[in-house]
Design a protein around this motif. Structure first.
Motif, PDB file in Angstrom:
ATOM      1  N   VAL A   1     -46.090  33.293 -46.394  1.00  0.00           N
ATOM      2  CA  VAL A   1     -45.456  34.027 -45.304  1.00  0.00           C
ATOM      3  C   VAL A   1     -44.342  33.162 -44.728  1.00  0.00           C
ATOM      4  O   VAL A   1     -44.571  32.011 -44.360  1.00  0.00           O
ATOM      5  N   SER A   2     -43.158  33.723 -44.669  1.00  0.00           N
ATOM      6  CA  SER A   2     -42.022  32.999 -44.105  1.00  0.00           C
ATOM      7  C   SER A   2     -41.848  33.371 -42.629  1.00  0.00           C
ATOM      8  O   SER A   2     -41.627  32.528 -41.779  1.00  0.00           O
ATOM      9  N   SER A   3     -41.960  34.662 -42.349  1.00  0.00           N
ATOM     10  CA  SER A   3     -41.962  35.125 -40.960  1.00  0.00           C
ATOM     11  C   SER A   3     -42.755  36.421 -40.892  1.00  0.00           C
ATOM     12  O   SER A   3     -42.950  37.085 -41.898  1.00  0.00           O
TER      13      SER A   3
ATOM     14  N   THR B   1     -41.742  41.540 -41.994  1.00  0.00           N
ATOM     15  CA  THR B   1     -42.258  40.270 -42.502  1.00  0.00           C
ATOM     16  C   THR B   1     -41.446  39.779 -43.687  1.00  0.00           C
ATOM     17  O   THR B   1     -40.990  40.570 -44.509  1.00  0.00           O
ATOM     18  N   THR B   2     -41.247  38.473 -43.740  1.00  0.00           N
ATOM     19  CA  THR B   2     -40.586  37.875 -44.893  1.00  0.00           C
ATOM     20  C   THR B   2     -41.605  37.074 -45.680  1.00  0.00           C
ATOM     21  O   THR B   2     -42.326  36.255 -45.109  1.00  0.00           O
TER      22      THR B   2
ATOM     23  N   CYS C   1     -34.819  29.477 -44.449  1.00  0.00           N
ATOM     24  CA  CYS C   1     -36.232  29.665 -44.073  1.00  0.00           C
ATOM     25  C   CYS C   1     -36.584  28.740 -42.913  1.00  0.00           C
ATOM     26  O   CYS C   1     -36.160  27.591 -42.864  1.00  0.00           O
ATOM     27  N   ASN C   2     -37.387  29.254 -41.987  1.00  0.00           N
ATOM     28  CA  ASN C   2     -37.779  28.454 -40.829  1.00  0.00           C
ATOM     29  C   ASN C   2     -38.873  27.438 -41.146  1.00  0.00           C
ATOM     30  O   ASN C   2     -39.042  26.455 -40.445  1.00  0.00           O
TER      31      ASN C   2
ATOM     32  N   PRO D   1     -46.864  32.786 -40.502  1.00  0.00           N
ATOM     33  CA  PRO D   1     -45.857  31.956 -41.170  1.00  0.00           C
ATOM     34  C   PRO D   1     -46.414  30.612 -41.656  1.00  0.00           C
ATOM     35  O   PRO D   1     -47.085  29.905 -40.909  1.00  0.00           O
ATOM     36  N   GLY D   2     -46.140  30.290 -42.905  1.00  0.00           N
ATOM     37  CA  GLY D   2     -46.629  29.056 -43.504  1.00  0.00           C
ATOM     38  C   GLY D   2     -47.890  29.250 -44.320  1.00  0.00           C
ATOM     39  O   GLY D   2     -48.239  28.417 -45.151  1.00  0.00           O
TER      40      GLY D   2
END
Lengths: 260, 260
Positions: free
Chosen positions: B83-85, B131-132, B36-37, B107-108
């Motif tokens: 939200v991851s991406s 979306t991830t 995960c970013n 994200p975040g």
DNA sequence: CGATAAATTGAGTTTTGTCAATAAAGGTGG
DNA sequence: CCACCTTTATTGACAAAACTCAATTTATCG
């Protein structure tokens, strides 16, 4: 839009020091939970007792008179609050001095939540009448299991906000006012009071600032409702005769129950 | 107001079963936190790890393609999400089929909080692009110390809502759109991306449904901004040239920091 | 009882929504 | 790869809702 400045006793630019230093709080009397009407499910009681088991009787209730602030935007964050009796409005000031009313709080309602994650308050809160509030210190809150009641309260707050957003974004003046009256009615119902008589502790200006309307529009909408015979307005009191009609005008209401 | 029905791929009255049973989720791939970013401060990671110390690597991430719902109003409450991406919009449907967009998540961002106190979701959420999302089960949440990060997140959410309320209640079309663009810019800044180029993953209709405007009004406001030279719009991309001008039009912005 | 604040009502203007037509973009299938 | 179709976005003309300004009436408070 840029409406003209309209503020009253709740002005928080010119800080009132009218009664001299030491009288910021009109009463320093502190009351215990034993004399509180909100029995059962009081979050302040739950959390405070959970926090400190040595106190079975919590003493953190204070009396405020009309126009007194509980906190103002910029004040240090110290606590969240519960209305014990009376009513409170919360609002934010815009740069032009305009105030946006965020909510009206009634007995049992928790307010000041926006301060939980910040070092100071963003909104301001003021008593609309003689009001008793219960203070719940925030210290140590993050280290404790807060219980389902706390989570419920948060999602209730979010739900209320979403309802207002929906109202502001999608409804016309009549729809907003009808929604407002229905909401007030539902809330006093929870308090065990008659649903068909709503006592308005806030000014028309407060209602307008809550609903995002001009005060004149609120006045005219109330008149239209009265002329149609669905309700009767006398000063700060609204008697509802035709609830269905009001519901019809209000349109979508977001309820907490899962029926959709 | 009663605008005409306007819904697209996100329609949730006619439930799409286009790809057959079993494909409600486009991908069943589950990803771990390692890939995960969002590093540091991910609430899902914090809470899940705190909950179950035996898992250092949380595996609850899923990929959704554009138009896929994470949950719909009425669905059973199971979790909150991060939200991851990609990006997500949340919305509520009004009885006339109109949708009120409540928020856009990047994200975040954590979403699904309105479900915490209820047995089912009130709002719906849908992916605006590939979306991830990271799922965080709600079970046992009430019995745990949730930490300051959790409280911060809640008050951030409340703050965002209050900002929108203020916008809907007090600002004209230009003010709302300017506020929206500034907010988007601030959010992508937090993600470490350039602030002067905003990629809009939502449609004009979504923006209109968020800001409580007609789609035509959004279009015209964007044109006015472009004509004045403060920004340039190309399809779903906005290049901001004059930030101060935009801030001026936007007026009051409610920030989390305590500067007032 | 008088002064100040709150609320109502009317007239005119502005903003924004509605309707309608057109243009541009994106996706699908041949 | 291109034509076609659907979705999305833009633009114009008109109508409606709500705001502003202004005057008046009605409460509230000392």
């Amino acid at each position: 839009m840029a409406m003209q400045l309209r503020r009253a006793a709740t002005d928080n630019v010119i800080i009132p020091v009218s009664r001299g230093v030491g009288y910021a709080q009109p009463s320093l009397e502190v009351l215990s939970c034993n004399t509180c009407n909100i029995r059962g499910g009081c979050l302040a009681e739950q959390l405070t007792i959970a926090h400190d088991h040595s106190y079975q009787v919590v003493k953190n209730r204070k009396v405020l008179s009309k126009g007194n602030h509980i906190f103002r935007g910029g004040d240090d964050t110290k606590a969240i609050y519960v209305v014990s009796s009376g009513s409170v409005k919360s609002y934010m000031l815009m740069e032009d001095g305009e105030e946006q009313v965020l909510n009206f709080y009634m007995p049992g309602d928790v307010f000041g939540l926006d301060a939980m994650g910040s070092s100071c308050h963003i909104s301001s809160t003021v008593a609309l009448e003689t009001t008793t509030v219960c203070k719940l210190p925030l210290s140590g809150l993050q280290d404790r299991a807060l219980g389902q009641g706390f989570l419920n309260m948060i999602s209730e707050n979010l739900l209320r906000d979403h309802n207002l957003m929906l109202m502001l974004a999608r409804k016309d003046a009549d729809g907003r006012l009808a929604s407002f009256l229905i909401d007030m009615s539902k809330r006093i119902e929870k308090l065990g009071q008659p649903v068909d008589v709503i006592k308005l502790t806030m000014t028309r200006q407060d209602i307008a600032n809550y609903l995002g309307l001009a005060i004149e529009t609120v006045s005219r909408a109330l008149r239209r409702f009265q002329d149609s015979g669905m309700l009767e307005v006398t000063r700060r009191e609204v008697a509802i005769y035709d609830f269905n009609c009001l519901l019809n005008i209000a349109g979508t209401q977001v309820t907490g129950s899962c029926s959709s």
